[in-house]
Design a protein around this motif. Sequence first.
Motif, PDB file in Angstrom:
ATOM      1  N   VAL A   9       3.320  -4.885  -4.806  1.00 28.08           N
ATOM      2  CA  VAL A   9       3.889  -3.541  -4.739  1.00 28.08           C
ATOM      3  C   VAL A   9       3.250  -2.786  -3.572  1.00 28.08           C
ATOM      4  O   VAL A   9       2.024  -2.764  -3.418  1.00 28.08           O
ATOM      5  CB  VAL A   9       3.661  -2.790  -6.060  1.00 28.08           C
ATOM      6  CG1 VAL A   9       4.179  -1.359  -5.958  1.00 28.08           C
ATOM      7  CG2 VAL A   9       4.346  -3.532  -7.199  1.00 28.08           C
ATOM      8  N   LEU A 198       4.300   1.086 -12.377  1.00 31.03           N
ATOM      9  CA  LEU A 198       4.453  -0.348 -12.146  1.00 31.03           C
ATOM     10  C   LEU A 198       5.209  -1.015 -13.286  1.00 31.03           C
ATOM     11  O   LEU A 198       5.890  -2.032 -13.079  1.00 31.03           O
ATOM     12  CB  LEU A 198       3.083  -1.008 -11.973  1.00 31.03           C
ATOM     13  CG  LEU A 198       2.306  -0.618 -10.715  1.00 31.03           C
ATOM     14  CD1 LEU A 198       0.983  -1.375 -10.646  1.00 31.03           C
ATOM     15  CD2 LEU A 198       3.135  -0.874  -9.464  1.00 31.03           C
ATOM     16  N   LEU A 246      -3.260   0.082  -7.651  1.00 31.02           N
ATOM     17  CA  LEU A 246      -2.287  -0.987  -7.413  1.00 31.02           C
ATOM     18  C   LEU A 246      -2.947  -2.352  -7.491  1.00 31.02           C
ATOM     19  O   LEU A 246      -2.427  -3.288  -8.104  1.00 31.02           O
ATOM     20  CB  LEU A 246      -1.634  -0.802  -6.042  1.00 31.02           C
ATOM     21  CG  LEU A 246      -0.529   0.242  -5.934  1.00 31.02           C
ATOM     22  CD1 LEU A 246      -0.114   0.412  -4.469  1.00 31.02           C
ATOM     23  CD2 LEU A 246       0.680  -0.166  -6.765  1.00 31.02           C
ATOM     24  N   SER A 249      -3.859  -3.508 -10.963  1.00 26.97           N
ATOM     25  CA  SER A 249      -2.714  -3.829 -11.811  1.00 26.97           C
ATOM     26  C   SER A 249      -1.950  -5.067 -11.363  1.00 26.97           C
ATOM     27  O   SER A 249      -1.005  -5.480 -12.009  1.00 26.97           O
ATOM     28  CB  SER A 249      -1.743  -2.634 -11.844  1.00 26.97           C
ATOM     29  OG  SER A 249      -2.392  -1.481 -12.336  1.00 26.97           O
TER      30      SER A 249
END
Length: 250
Positions: A9, A198, A246, A249
């Motif tokens: 991402v 997310l 980010l 995760s």
Amino acid sequence: MTPAPAMPVALEIAVTSPAGAIVARDAGADRVELCVGLELGGLTPSQALVEATHETGIPAHALVRCRPGGFTYDDDELALMEREVRTVLRSGAAGVVVGALRPDRSLDEDALRRFVDAARSVAAHAEVTLHRAVDHAADPVATAARLADLGVTRVLTSGGAASAPAGAATIARMVDAAGPVQVMAGAGVTPADVPGLLATRVAAVHLSAKRSVAGGHAGVSMGSGDDGSGHTVTDAAVVAAARAALDQSA
């Protein structure tokens, strides 16, 4: 057949200066959205600003929006923004961020085609992002479903809500509807919101990551929302925290 691995991402930071682009770059952003007038929702940056930001090395996607106050444009405004699309790409932008609606709040597909054609006339692989005009559309999910046919690369959205966290359920539906078009969550996002966003399966998260800096000469109005007392800058700590969220995760 083994499915392709999921792409990480991306983290996009809205900036208004080369200095902001450098802060975003060094704190872990993947790209920046470049504009001026962020307090007005963002307006087209100048050629010199695009050139100087390009020199920082981080991919910069230039917002093309000729004025504040909605997303329905007349022919002269559309022609101007077509020229701006070509100008910012020739000045080094990696992509453009555009959008337009009809008076009935449906997507102005003719305008989008004009912007996409203008972009690809300069760079065949230029990325085109539909900005948050989608959140003012009558049906953001149905709008997302139309974007692949229009040649759009991604869409920035809050899911039609005041903030992306509040619109997370709609963002997830937009991901399903958009097909190959990337969905990027943005508006009111903090690093603490990243894990929840997310879960919607977005391809990117967008933050302004700004903080206020005092200065100037307060008390003399320079126009709507500007009393001369200071300005905002990109906050490295916020960008780094979003990057960490980010990565944790992933």
